[in-house]
Motif scaffolding. Structure first.
Motif, mmCIF file in Angstrom:
data_model
loop_
_atom_site.group_PDB
_atom_site.id
_atom_site.type_symbol
_atom_site.label_atom_id
_atom_site.label_comp_id
_atom_site.label_asym_id
_atom_site.label_seq_id
_atom_site.Cartn_x
_atom_site.Cartn_y
_atom_site.Cartn_z
ATOM 1 N N ILE A 84 10.994 91.551 -31.583
ATOM 2 C CA ILE A 84 11.567 92.035 -32.850
ATOM 3 C C ILE A 84 10.577 92.999 -33.503
ATOM 4 N N TYR A 85 11.004 93.693 -34.525
ATOM 5 C CA TYR A 85 10.161 94.684 -35.222
ATOM 6 C C TYR A 85 9.520 95.632 -34.204
ATOM 7 N N SER A 86 10.358 96.227 -33.378
ATOM 8 C CA SER A 86 9.910 97.198 -32.367
ATOM 9 C C SER A 86 8.809 96.652 -31.474
ATOM 10 N N GLY A 87 8.893 95.404 -31.118
ATOM 11 C CA GLY A 87 7.948 94.816 -30.160
ATOM 12 C C GLY A 87 6.667 94.302 -30.792
ATOM 13 N N LYS A 88 6.575 94.323 -32.124
ATOM 14 C CA LYS A 88 5.328 93.843 -32.755
ATOM 15 C C LYS A 88 5.289 92.321 -32.839
ATOM 16 N N ALA A 89 6.415 91.689 -32.739
ATOM 17 C CA ALA A 89 6.470 90.221 -32.782
ATOM 18 C C ALA A 89 7.587 89.753 -31.856
ATOM 19 N N PHE A 90 7.539 88.480 -31.516
ATOM 20 C CA PHE A 90 8.585 87.912 -30.659
ATOM 21 C C PHE A 90 9.244 86.757 -31.402
ATOM 22 N N GLU A 91 10.552 86.635 -31.263
ATOM 23 C CA GLU A 91 11.196 85.463 -31.853
ATOM 24 C C GLU A 91 11.743 84.582 -30.741
ATOM 25 N N LYS A 92 11.825 83.279 -31.067
ATOM 26 C CA LYS A 92 12.328 82.315 -30.090
ATOM 27 C C LYS A 92 13.659 81.779 -30.598
ATOM 28 N N LYS A 93 14.629 81.758 -29.728
ATOM 29 C CA LYS A 93 15.950 81.302 -30.165
ATOM 30 C C LYS A 93 16.452 80.203 -29.236
ATOM 31 N N ILE A 94 17.113 79.226 -29.828
ATOM 32 C CA ILE A 94 17.825 78.267 -28.987
ATOM 33 C C ILE A 94 19.309 78.307 -29.361
ATOM 34 N N ASP A 99 5.416 97.882 -14.756
ATOM 35 C CA ASP A 99 4.132 97.263 -14.398
ATOM 36 C C ASP A 99 2.987 98.193 -14.778
ATOM 37 N N LEU A 100 3.225 99.499 -14.643
ATOM 38 C CA LEU A 100 2.173 100.486 -14.933
ATOM 39 C C LEU A 100 2.766 101.647 -15.730
ATOM 40 N N TYR A 101 2.151 101.927 -16.891
ATOM 41 C CA TYR A 101 2.591 103.049 -17.742
ATOM 42 C C TYR A 101 1.414 103.991 -17.908
ATOM 43 N N ILE A 102 1.566 105.226 -17.445
ATOM 44 C CA ILE A 102 0.475 106.200 -17.563
ATOM 45 C C ILE A 102 0.889 107.236 -18.613
ATOM 46 N N ALA A 103 0.223 107.196 -19.771
ATOM 47 C CA ALA A 103 0.570 108.089 -20.890
ATOM 48 C C ALA A 103 -0.347 109.304 -20.838
ATOM 49 N N CYS A 104 0.247 110.486 -20.687
ATOM 50 C CA CYS A 104 -0.559 111.711 -20.538
ATOM 51 C C CYS A 104 -0.305 112.628 -21.732
ATOM 52 N N GLY A 105 -1.324 112.879 -22.508
ATOM 53 C CA GLY A 105 -1.180 113.792 -23.650
ATOM 54 C C GLY A 105 -0.212 113.275 -24.688
ATOM 55 N N ILE A 106 -0.274 111.974 -24.909
ATOM 56 C CA ILE A 106 0.585 111.321 -25.921
ATOM 57 C C ILE A 106 -0.344 110.694 -26.949
ATOM 58 N N SER A 107 -0.108 110.974 -28.238
ATOM 59 C CA SER A 107 -1.066 110.513 -29.257
ATOM 60 C C SER A 107 -0.959 109.010 -29.527
ATOM 61 N N GLY A 108 0.245 108.446 -29.342
ATOM 62 C CA GLY A 108 0.406 107.009 -29.580
ATOM 63 C C GLY A 108 0.950 106.698 -30.958
ATOM 64 N N ALA A 109 1.914 107.527 -31.409
ATOM 65 C CA ALA A 109 2.582 107.249 -32.696
ATOM 66 C C ALA A 109 3.308 105.912 -32.582
ATOM 67 N N ILE A 110 3.424 105.238 -33.734
ATOM 68 C CA ILE A 110 4.026 103.893 -33.744
ATOM 69 C C ILE A 110 5.429 103.894 -33.119
ATOM 70 N N GLN A 111 6.153 105.004 -33.341
ATOM 71 C CA GLN A 111 7.522 105.058 -32.800
ATOM 72 C C GLN A 111 7.498 105.162 -31.270
ATOM 73 N N HIS A 112 6.446 105.740 -30.720
ATOM 74 C CA HIS A 112 6.343 105.791 -29.245
ATOM 75 C C HIS A 112 5.932 104.409 -28.712
ATOM 76 N N LEU A 113 4.963 103.803 -29.401
ATOM 77 C CA LEU A 113 4.489 102.479 -28.951
ATOM 78 C C LEU A 113 5.632 101.468 -28.928
ATOM 79 N N ALA A 114 6.589 101.642 -29.850
ATOM 80 C CA ALA A 114 7.717 100.700 -29.918
ATOM 81 C C ALA A 114 8.477 100.633 -28.599
ATOM 82 N N GLY A 115 8.387 101.703 -27.809
ATOM 83 C CA GLY A 115 9.159 101.731 -26.569
ATOM 84 C C GLY A 115 8.379 101.375 -25.330
#
Ligand code: FAD
Length: 323
Positions: free
Chosen positions: A135-145, A261-277
């Motif tokens: 949830i919250y673009s991957g910043k936290a996880f929720e558990k549901k039953i 398994d492997l993400y290679i980020a080339c010339g990407i600044s790492g804005a929060i909206q990119h990190l969300a994905g």
């Protein structure tokens, strides 16, 4: 409690998508010793039935009609509701793909059921199945039953292990005849924007480029590296906005969410909206000229340098490993 669980198998470009096998893996946990039934909807899809069985389905039901040749929410809803009506399952699992995201809420609405979307793991606690989702673009996880009623979930690709393929497994592949009423939307033609090759949302390796790639041609070394690694190429919105590549490659909050398994980020600044994905990728390698770039905060391995020097060097080294 043993349950009967349906899994929708997704056929694309003449093959079953991997996430269908992962959904069977998830369904077999939820079935708790009950029955896992694969469902295939389309035109001429019964030939994929045995593969679903080899990956753990106990039997498969197909709904075939020329009106189902292309996916439409209307047509697939009619097909799947007919299977649900016949089988009365206690669980339904889809891949969390474009198709799953479109169809699952619609089916849940028709069944007046809840839906747990984008599940990345399934656990067990106190006799209950626990569904874990970001949830919250991957910043936290929720558990549901699911306290009671139908367990209906979509499974994020590349997170839940499929069962091992067992070529000796056999099971019944039966067809259900469903009268598909006139569709409100008719697909006349499909024009693909995306490149050929590995599907970005299911790729095990992604080489992604940002504005640092500087031009459309700047993606050439990334394509080369992705090819050597058997992966797919992705992009930041910065690169898409600059017209260096197609928006179908965009990863992030308003693009695709990926967990390779492997993400290679080339010339990407790492804005929060990119990190969300991409921040839930298993191993992240960042290549950036700026040692202060935010992407290094999520990277497992950081290379400070010019991507036009580093990426070809990596490609050459990986080529040597493959020889
Ligand atoms: P920049 O931020 O310009 O970074 C370029 C990087 O390249 C820099 O760090 C620079 O040091 C490095 N660089 C330059 N040349 C080289 C070189 N030769 N070698 C190595 N490194 C080099 N963004 C997404 O990605 N996905 C989304 O889904 C998304 N959704 C958004 C939604 C909203 C509502 C908003 C407001 C923004 C969204 N954005 C999204 C945009 C996001 O905020 C950033 O603007 C974008 O991610 C920046 O892209 P970038 O990192 O490629 O470009």
């Amino acid at each position: 409690m043993a349950r009967k669980v349906l899994v929708l198998g997704e056929v694309r470009d003449g093959t079953l998508r991997n996430v269908s096998f992962e959904a069977i893996g998830a369904a077999s946990l939820a079935a708790e010793g009950g029955e896992v039934i694969g469902v295939l909807i389309g035109e001429n899809v019964s030939s994929f039935g045995n593969e679903l069985i080899q990956y753990g389905a106990d039997r498969v039901i197909t709904v075939e009609d020329e009106k189902l040749k292309q996916y439409t929410s209307d047509g697939f809803t009619q097909g799947l509701l007919a299977v649900i009506d016949q089988e009365k399952p206690e669980g339904i699992f889809f891949g969390h793909t474009a198709l799953g995201k479109d169809l699952a809420p619609r089916i849940a609405g028709k069944l007046n059921s809840g839906l747990i979307s984008d599940v990345t793991a399934i656990d067990e606690a106190g006799g209950n199945l626990v569904f874990i989702r970001p949830i919250y673009s991957g910043k936290a996880f929720e558990k549901k039953i699911v306290a009671d009623g139908l367990i209906f979930a979509t499974i994020r690709p590349n997170n839940i292990e499929p069962l091992s393929k067992d070529d000796s497994r056999t099971g019944e592949v039966s067809s259900l005849s469903v009268e598909i009423k006139d569709l409100r939307a008719i697909i006349k033609d499909v024009v693909r924007k995306a490149s050929e090759g590995v599907d970005l949302s299911e790729a095990k390796v992604i080489v992604a480029g940002g504005r640092g790639v500087k031009s459309e041609e700047g993606f050439d070394p990334l394509n080369e590296l992705a090819k050597v690694l058997g992966g797919a190429v992705g992009a930041s919105r910065g690169a898409c906005d600059a017209d260096y590549c197609d928006y179908s490659l965009q990863i992030g909050q308003t693009g695709k969410v990926v967990t390779p398994d492997l993400y290679i980020a080339c010339g990407i600044s790492g804005a929060i909206q990119h990190l969300a994905g991409m921040s839930n990728s298993k191993v992240i390698v960042a290549i950036n000229k700026d040692p202060e770039a935010n992407i290094f905060k999520v990277a497992d391995y950081g290379i400070v340098g010019d991507l036009f020097e580093v990426v070809p060097m990596l490609t050459e080294e990986f080529k040597k490993l493959k020889v």
